[in-house]
Design a protein around this motif. Structure first.
Motif, short mmCIF file in Angstrom:
data_model
loop_
_atom_site.label_atom_id
_atom_site.label_comp_id
_atom_site.label_asym_id
_atom_site.label_seq_id
_atom_site.Cartn_x
_atom_site.Cartn_y
_atom_site.Cartn_z
N ASP A 64 0.84 -1.19 0.00
CA ASP A 64 0.00 0.00 0.00
C ASP A 64 0.88 1.25 0.00
O ASP A 64 2.10 1.18 0.07
N TYR A 65 0.22 2.41 -0.05
CA TYR A 65 0.97 3.66 -0.19
C TYR A 65 1.82 3.94 1.04
O TYR A 65 2.87 4.59 0.95
N ALA A 66 1.38 3.45 2.21
CA ALA A 66 2.14 3.74 3.43
C ALA A 66 3.53 3.13 3.38
O ALA A 66 4.49 3.71 3.91
N GLY A 67 3.68 1.99 2.73
CA GLY A 67 4.98 1.35 2.64
C GLY A 67 5.69 1.59 1.33
O GLY A 67 6.73 0.99 1.06
N ALA A 68 5.13 2.47 0.48
CA ALA A 68 5.69 2.72 -0.84
C ALA A 68 6.82 3.74 -0.76
O ALA A 68 6.98 4.46 0.22
N THR A 69 7.58 3.82 -1.83
CA THR A 69 8.64 4.82 -1.92
C THR A 69 8.05 6.17 -2.30
O THR A 69 6.93 6.27 -2.81
N ALA A 70 8.81 7.22 -2.06
CA ALA A 70 8.37 8.56 -2.43
C ALA A 70 8.14 8.65 -3.93
O ALA A 70 7.21 9.33 -4.40
N GLU A 71 8.97 7.95 -4.70
CA GLU A 71 8.82 7.98 -6.16
C GLU A 71 7.50 7.32 -6.58
O GLU A 71 6.81 7.81 -7.48
N GLN A 72 7.14 6.21 -5.94
CA GLN A 72 5.88 5.53 -6.27
C GLN A 72 4.67 6.41 -5.93
O GLN A 72 3.71 6.48 -6.69
N ARG A 73 4.75 7.09 -4.80
CA ARG A 73 3.65 7.99 -4.44
C ARG A 73 3.54 9.12 -5.45
O ARG A 73 2.43 9.53 -5.83
N ALA A 74 4.68 9.62 -5.89
CA ALA A 74 4.67 10.69 -6.90
C ALA A 74 4.07 10.18 -8.20
O ALA A 74 3.38 10.92 -8.91
N ARG A 75 4.30 8.93 -8.52
CA ARG A 75 3.75 8.38 -9.76
C ARG A 75 2.23 8.24 -9.67
O ARG A 75 1.53 8.44 -10.66
N PHE A 76 1.73 7.90 -8.49
CA PHE A 76 0.26 7.86 -8.34
C PHE A 76 -0.33 9.25 -8.57
O PHE A 76 -1.33 9.40 -9.28
N MET A 77 0.29 10.26 -7.99
CA MET A 77 -0.22 11.61 -8.18
C MET A 77 -0.08 12.04 -9.64
O MET A 77 -0.94 12.78 -10.16
N ALA A 78 0.95 11.58 -10.31
CA ALA A 78 1.10 11.90 -11.74
C ALA A 78 -0.05 11.32 -12.55
O ALA A 78 -0.50 11.92 -13.53
#
Length: 872
Positions: free
Chosen positions: A389-403
């Protein structure tokens, strides 16, 4: 040795009675075994065997034990060896014309005997040629015969039937596949292409048992496989897919068996009449935050969603089998299109969430694709449990979701992620509301599907072609700085449903954590969290308060505080209401919210430190109405004379166009005619009407108007009742047709009201008696009657919450009439089965109800009226 003969018919009645009693005992035993939790497949097979015994006995009794010219087959579901408690028992007798003629009386006796035994038999008697002809004419007949199971026949008859319906004679594999796929699509369309209906059909609805059976039939016709398990060895079906589909089929079968028991008859629709009883029978227990019936329905919706996913994949593989190999069309690194389906080219895909985000980026970049390739969809499904899930994701992965939210087609992307199970992995809170329903008539979709509907509405706001349902959203949308903030608010606004507590407050916490984790600024995070926390504020204000009151507007504007919040909240509110139920959004709500938005924007523009007072509001309305009347040809003296006859509150609370229209009605009144009734359309083609009644004040006038409008099939949304000079009333009603497909013409309203209000005895004007709709009987609310003060203590605010029913408002107004009370304002709101009405009332001397005694008398009378105990 002589050939055994049929038995004489003299004791058929005794045999039928014995069979009926035995079958009843068997069914009682099966019900007990079901309640004890026995495997559903064993029960289905055991009941089919129990019926087989009596069908064979009846055959031997009527035809003989060793016929040579007739063959008896079970077909359809009974042929599969699956028999639910009240399912039909479909039989086929294979016989050539000569044998049909010779055995005509014996066959008639057979079918009558089976009916007498209590078996709901459907039968056909056909020759081999007639089987071919019937199958060619109707694919459903062929499908029933594909599952034929021999009951009393020989090998030759079995071979003849198989030959008669073989692909060489009728419906070759490709034709059969295309026809059955089209049939499934048409069937889904009858249920609005969603399994998330309040009263879903377990058999024929999307994701129901018929979708599983369709895969079995296609496997048989296209690949020659009996059942789906052989497809695993053929490489057409994953072992995990097969196990998942079988598990969901058993879940659906158990629901269907229980539904038959609870209904006491063949019933495939999980109606409100049976949902609570079935949930209890299946052993579900719940609490106020998660009712047993809601748990059961969530299980169904999740099963149906899985069936739909796997059904879609396997249909695609059948298509590939029939069409042959196709070349890949490269799209971008790691992805290609095959027959316009998006395919991951790496056999080891996906290795993690980054690969999954790659997929959705590629999909968004190529919106013309038909969908996801079946093998890629299978690989994604198999990997879901490994995705974090997002809580354990990297900052880059979270940025990709927002992208993805800021990129092309963000709503389509979120919808795909939700449908494929990815969104529930990325946001665990979303998984909790997947398939979650609320046991009421207001929320017609599950929480996750409602959320997707809200997001689709928002996507529509950005479309080039304005949606005619919304009058100003397309003007507001371009003002948004960051549309992704609205998408996030929509995604989280109901995400805490079912946890207990206030879902807005809990959802605010979830939204704040998610936004902070995804790198949004403090201001952006606070904005999204505020929208989630207050997503009901605008709806409640518009529908339950008087938004023509400057104080109401000032309070609302003070809570909203700035224009960006107002724009976002307005768009979210429109999308939310329209996404709750297809019937909930209407022209009245559109104008109500648009008016509140416009008034609040003006209040924010002038500054909250400079609230609009009553005198300014009156002056503005008079000026705008005067300008309209001057354009209509009236002079200043005429206008001032007309304004002098109108209540001052008309200018404080009314719209300028409405005031001008009412003044023109007064201008056209003939001398000596004290009654004027006029109606006009509020919005073009919307069915909404504004009704104006100017008449001498009389006891019972309001009740008579409400009863007359009720007779016309018009639902009152708002009523404003004002006293003018010389004992006259200025009553204004905004109404909508109860049936949107049957709008009422203004002239018809005018005629009906003119006739009713011209009567000497207004008490004779009564609403029609109507039966309560079936579905309302299952949603009984404990009625609530409340009192408060309004209008600076000069009026009493009466609030009424109860189960809605036909004629409720008319009955309530009659009670107010009997209690000799005046109604000055009414706001009528219905939310599914829930009616929430607010009245401003006084006694007949225009004094508020302050004493407990008259309040209690009114409460008792209203409760009796709501419960139907009063004597109409």
């Amino acid at each position: 040795m002589s050939t055994p003969q049929p038995r004489p018919a003299s004791d058929d009645a005794g045999w039928a009675a014995t069979a009926r009693a035995a079958l009843a005992r068997d069914d009682a035993a099966f019900a007990a075994r079901f309640d004890a939790g026995e495997d559903i497949d064993r029960l289905l097979a055991a009941r089919a065997r129990a019926v087989d015994q009596w069908v064979r006995q009846a055959w031997e009794r009527c035809i003989g034990p060793e016929p040579t010219d007739l063959g008896l087959f079970a077909i359809g579901g009974y042929g599969r060896g699956e028999l639910f408690p009240h399912s039909d028992i479909d039989l086929l007798v294979l016989a050539e014309p000569a044998a049909q003629q010779a055995q005509h009386d014996a066959l008639a006796r057979l079918f009558a005997l089976l009916w007498d035994a209590g078996l709901p038999v459907g039968h056909a008697v056909r020759s081999a040629a007639e089987c071919t002809e019937a199958a060619a004419a109707d694919i459903t007949v062929l499908t029933a015969m594909l599952e034929a199971r021999a009951l009393q026949t020989n090998a030759a008859e079995i071979a003849r039937l198989q030959d008669a319906v073989s692909p060489q004679r009728v419906w070759p594999p490709r034709d059969y596949f295309l026809a059955k796929r089209a049939e499934q699509r048409e069937r889904h369309a009858r249920f609005d292409d969603t399994a998330d209906n309040l009263e879903p059909n377990l058999k024929d609805g999307p994701g129901g048992l018929r979708d599983v059976q369709t895969l079995h039939w296609m496997a048989l016709r296209v690949l020659g496989a009996r059942g789906l398990e052989p497809l695993v060895a053929l490489g057409q079906f994953g072992a995990d897919e097969y196990a998942t589909l079988e598990r969901q089929r058993r879940e659906l079968s158990r629901l269907r068996w229980g539904l038959h028991l609870v209904a006491g008859r063949r019933e495939e629709r999980l109606r409100f009449d049976y949902q609570k009883a079935l949930a209890a029978r299946l052993g579900h227990t719940g609490d106020a935050g998660n009712l047993a019936v809601e748990q059961m329905m969530q299980g169904f919706y999740r099963s149906a969603a899985l069936v739909l996913r796997i059904n879609e994949r396997l249909l695609q593989r059948f298509e590939e089998q029939l069409e042959g190999d196709a070349e890949d069309v490269p799209l971008q690194d790691g992805f290609a299109a095959q027959r316009d389906y998006l395919r991951a080219t790496d056999p080891a895909w996906p290795r993690g969430m980054d690969d999954v985000f790659d997929l959705f980026e590629a999909w968004a970049a190529h919106p013309g694709l038909r969908g996801l390739h079946s093998q890629t969809a299978r690989a994604l499904a198999e990997s879901l449990s490994t995705l974090g899930d997002y809580a354990g994701a990297t900052a880059e992965q979270r940025a990709r979701f927002m992208a993805l939210l800021r990129g092309p087609e963000p709503v389509a992307t979120l919808t795909r992620m939700a449908r494929l199970g990815v969104l529930a992995r990325w946001i665990p809170a979303f998984a909790q509301v997947s398939g979650r329903m609320q046991f009421d008539l207001f929320h017609v979709y599950t929480v996750d599907q409602h959320t997707m509907a809200v997001l689709r509405n928002i996507a529509g706001f950005a479309a080039r072609t304005p949606d005619p349902r919304f009058s100003i959203v397309h003007n507001v949308w371009p003002r948004l700085r960051k549309p992704e903030l609205l998408l996030l608010a929509a995604l989280f606004h109901d995400i805490a449903k079912g946890r207990g507590g206030d879902h807005s407050e809990l959802g605010e916490v979830d939204a704040r954590e998610f936004c902070a984790a995804h790198g949004l600024s403090e201001g952006e995070t606070a904005l999204v969290a505020w929208l989630v926390r207050h997503h009901l504020l605008m709806s409640v204000t518009a529908q339950k308060q008087d938004i023509s009151d400057p104080e109401v507007i000032h309070r609302f504007a003070s809570k909203v505080a700035d224009r960006e919040r107002l724009d976002l909240l307005y768009l979210l509110t429109c999308a939310d209401i329209a996404g709750t139920s297809p019937k909930l959004w209407n022209a009245w709500k559109d104008r109500l919210l648009a008016d509140l938005y416009t008034a609040t924007r003006m209040a924010l523009r002038r500054g909250l430190e400079h609230p609009l007072d009553a005198e300014e509001r009156i002056g503005e309305t008079r000026d705008h109405a005067r300008a309209r009347l001057l354009d209509a040809g009236l002079d200043e003296d005429e206008i001032e004379s007309l304004f002098a006859r109108m209540p001052e509150t008309s200018f404080l609370r009314g719209r300028a166009d409405s005031v001008a229209w009412q003044a023109q009605v007064l201008h056209r009144m003939r001398p000596g005619h004290g009654l004027a009734v006029r109606a006009r359309r509020l919005m073009q083609h919307a069915g909404a009407l504004e009704v104006f009644v100017h008449a001498p004040d009389r006891d019972g006038l309001f009740a008579a108007i409400v009863a007359s409008l009720d007779r016309l099939g018009l639902a009152i949304q708002q009523a404003r009742l004002l006293l003018g000079g010389e004992g006259t009333v200025f009553d204004t009603f905004e109404v909508l047709p109860s049936d949107p497909q049957r709008p009422v013409e203004p002239a018809a309203v005018e005629r009906a009201l003119q006739e009713a209000l011209s009567r000497a005895d207004l008490d004779a004007v009564r609403p029609p008696r109507r039966a309560q709709p079936r579905h309302l009987r299952h949603f009984r609310l404990v009625p609530q009657v409340g009192f408060d003060t309004a209008e600076n203590g000069t009026r009493t605010l009466l609030s009424l919450v109860s189960t809605d029913r036909p004629g409720l408002l008319a009955d309530v107004t009659r009670v107010l009439r009997q209690q000799r009370l005046r109604v000055h304002d009414a706001r009528i709101a219905t939310f599914g089965e829930r009616a929430e009405d607010v009245f401003q009332i006084t006694d007949e001397r225009d004094r508020p109800l302050l004493d407990p005694e008259p309040r209690q008398a009114l409460r008792d009378a209203l409760l009796a009226c709501i419960d139907g105990e009063d004597d109409r």
